[in-house]
Design a protein around this motif. Structure first.
Motif, mmCIF file in Angstrom:
data_model
loop_
_atom_site.group_PDB
_atom_site.id
_atom_site.type_symbol
_atom_site.label_atom_id
_atom_site.label_comp_id
_atom_site.label_asym_id
_atom_site.label_seq_id
_atom_site.Cartn_x
_atom_site.Cartn_y
_atom_site.Cartn_z
ATOM 1 N N VAL A 1 38.535 41.971 41.221
ATOM 2 C CA VAL A 1 39.175 41.569 42.388
ATOM 3 C C VAL A 1 40.742 41.322 41.933
ATOM 4 O O VAL A 1 40.910 40.531 40.815
ATOM 5 C CB VAL A 1 38.631 40.175 42.677
ATOM 6 C CG1 VAL A 1 39.624 39.798 44.002
ATOM 7 C CG2 VAL A 1 37.255 40.297 43.156
ATOM 8 N N GLN B 1 37.461 48.904 47.442
ATOM 9 C CA GLN B 1 38.062 48.279 48.511
ATOM 10 C C GLN B 1 39.519 48.248 48.400
ATOM 11 O O GLN B 1 39.834 47.494 47.457
ATOM 12 C CB GLN B 1 37.508 47.217 49.379
ATOM 13 C CG GLN B 1 38.244 46.738 50.619
ATOM 14 C CD GLN B 1 37.244 45.551 51.108
ATOM 15 O OE1 GLN B 1 37.381 44.586 50.487
ATOM 16 N NE2 GLN B 1 36.513 45.609 52.178
ATOM 17 N N ARG C 1 38.092 45.193 44.322
ATOM 18 C CA ARG C 1 38.792 44.979 45.670
ATOM 19 C C ARG C 1 40.487 44.730 45.268
ATOM 20 O O ARG C 1 40.659 43.705 44.493
ATOM 21 C CB ARG C 1 38.226 43.662 46.256
ATOM 22 C CG ARG C 1 36.663 43.977 46.628
ATOM 23 C CD ARG C 1 36.286 42.897 47.699
ATOM 24 N NE ARG C 1 35.650 41.874 46.596
ATOM 25 C CZ ARG C 1 35.566 40.617 46.707
ATOM 26 N NH1 ARG C 1 35.789 40.031 47.905
ATOM 27 N NH2 ARG C 1 35.217 39.788 45.693
ATOM 28 N N ASP D 1 44.281 44.056 46.558
ATOM 29 C CA ASP D 1 45.180 43.647 47.580
ATOM 30 C C ASP D 1 46.450 43.792 46.938
ATOM 31 O O ASP D 1 47.745 43.647 47.898
ATOM 32 C CB ASP D 1 44.778 42.242 48.176
ATOM 33 C CG ASP D 1 43.633 42.322 49.096
ATOM 34 O OD1 ASP D 1 43.616 43.028 50.250
ATOM 35 O OD2 ASP D 1 42.508 41.538 48.681
#
Length: 407
Positions: free
Chosen positions: A309, A277, A294, A296
């Motif tokens: 993450v 993601q 994940r 970001d």
């Protein structure tokens, strides 16, 4: 052709630093989702070898858990299959396997009872894709006692390997274990094919503990020892730098190690994870992302393992992050290997400063600017860690660390 494969997976491999503090080298994660031993196990089944023993010793738990009953490799079989072979106390008081030959000798009963003609002894901590059948064919055609797989290496790396000299007919004339200087350019790959009867007789009459440093230099002059030259990709990832470079090499436009080849699948024990993601602000450049991660933040030139993450505004450059680690928001990582289940607190900076200070405890291993964070380490928020630093497994770091330190 009846073949038993024995995979050597018991070594401590101190040259992998914190990465092998709690695991065998063969169980070290690689390429985001695999373990190093997956390549040798996959080579066996892809070559039609379904009778496999894995010889363990150093920190074997993760290796045992990973292999299980062998189902991912189609080795969960009533006849043959895979079995993990443990060291055990002997009547004369021995207990630990002291070298490769000693490890095989401990399990001579397994070899003798198997209805096979040939025994392959394979390194479990090398990364390569190899069909063993042409080597075995050559071994049979030559009537060899032993056949070694060899691969060319640069002269400056010869000190890491057993170096092999070969005559015009492909017979091995000399074997030198990790020489300082050599005229040979061929390194032993740690892939040996033996006639079963010869191997059993050899281990009974010769009590040497290691093939490379003791047995092979002697027996090349008395036995029929042949060489099989392998020209495909092969990497001995037994040092931190070699391990890092082999991972980063996967990011090339056309990597030498093709993990996407449907004709030669590298199998592994996989967990059910969702797709990767990417957040609205994520930016990915020339990187490998695995299932369940994940992201970001910004990732460039890096391998991101399963379940990792990466928080908002984090920057990861030229690094290898193993599964299930957490990189919190604002972190900057440069030129790092981060083991599994590590948590790096918000706004930490790791890989800061000049590369000119080698690691004080391991100057020969860590001197190129690469820092290593051991499994399940915790680094609290806001700290700066330099280059050539080692944070040992399960440590809790609550201070800044200068380049070259070990915590």
């Amino acid at each position: 052709m009846r073949v038993l494969a024995l995979i050597m997976a018991g070594g401590a491999s101190l040259s992998l630093s914190a990465l092998t503090a709690g695991r065998a080298a063969a169980a070290t994660p690689f390429a985001g989702k695999y373990r190093i031993i997956d390549f040798t196990l996959s080579n066996c089944v892809n070559s039609g070898i379904y009778d496999v023993g894995v010889l363990s010793q150093h920190q074997p738990r993760s290796l045992h858990e990973h292999i299980g009953v062998g189902k991912p490799w189609d080795l969960d079989r009533l006849q043959g299959g895979v079995r993990v072979l443990h060291p055990f106390p002997t009547p004369d008081g021995g207990g630990w396997q002291r070298g490769t030959a000693d490890a095989i000798r401990y399990h001579l009963d397994v070899i003798e009872e198997r209805p096979v003609d040939y025994v392959m002894v394979l390194a479990g901590d090398h990364v390569y894709k190899m069909d063993y059948r042409p080597l075995l064919d050559l071994h049979m055609q030559r009537g060899a006692d032993i056949t070694l797989a060899v691969h060319s290496v640069p002269p400056h790396e010869a000190y890491r390997y057993g170096m092999v000299s070969v005559d015009g007919e492909g017979r091995v004339t000399k074997f030198e274990e990790k020489p300082r200087r050599t005229s040979s350019a061929l390194a032993s790959m740690g892939v040996y094919a033996f006639r079963k009867d010869y191997l059993v007789d050899l281990l009974y009459r010769d009590q040497a503990v290691d093939f490379g440093s003791e047995m092979l230099p002697r027996i090349v002059n008395e036995a029929n020892v042949c060489a099989y030259t392998f020209n495909g990709y092969w990497a001995d990832v037994g040092t931190v730098q070699a391990y890092y470079e082999a991972n980063i090499a996967l990011l090339a436009e056309t990597p030498a190690l093709d993990l996407y080849d449907p004709e030669w699948v590298v199998r592994t024990r996989s967990f059910e994870r969702p797709a990767a993601q990417l957040g609205a602000e994520a930016r990915i450049e020339r990187s490998l992302l695995c299932d369940g991660c994940r992201v970001d933040g910004h990732v460039s030139g890096s391998v991101i393992g399963t379940g990792v993450v990466v928080g908002a505004d984090a920057i990861i450059r030229d690094s290898v992050i193993m599964p299930d680690s957490v990189i919190e928001p604002g972190v900057v990582l440069d030129n790092c290997v981060v083991d599994k289940q590590v948590v790096i607190g918000r706004d930490c900076r790791i890989g800061e400063g000049s590369i000119g200070t080698p690691n004080a405890a391991q100057p020969q291993l860590l001197n190129t600017g690469l820092s290593v964070i051991g499994k399940a380490a915790r680094i609290s928020a806001g700290h700066t860690i330099g280059r050539n630093v080692v944070v040992t497994a399960r440590s809790f770091v609550d201070q800044d660390l200068a380049s070259g330190e070990t915590f």
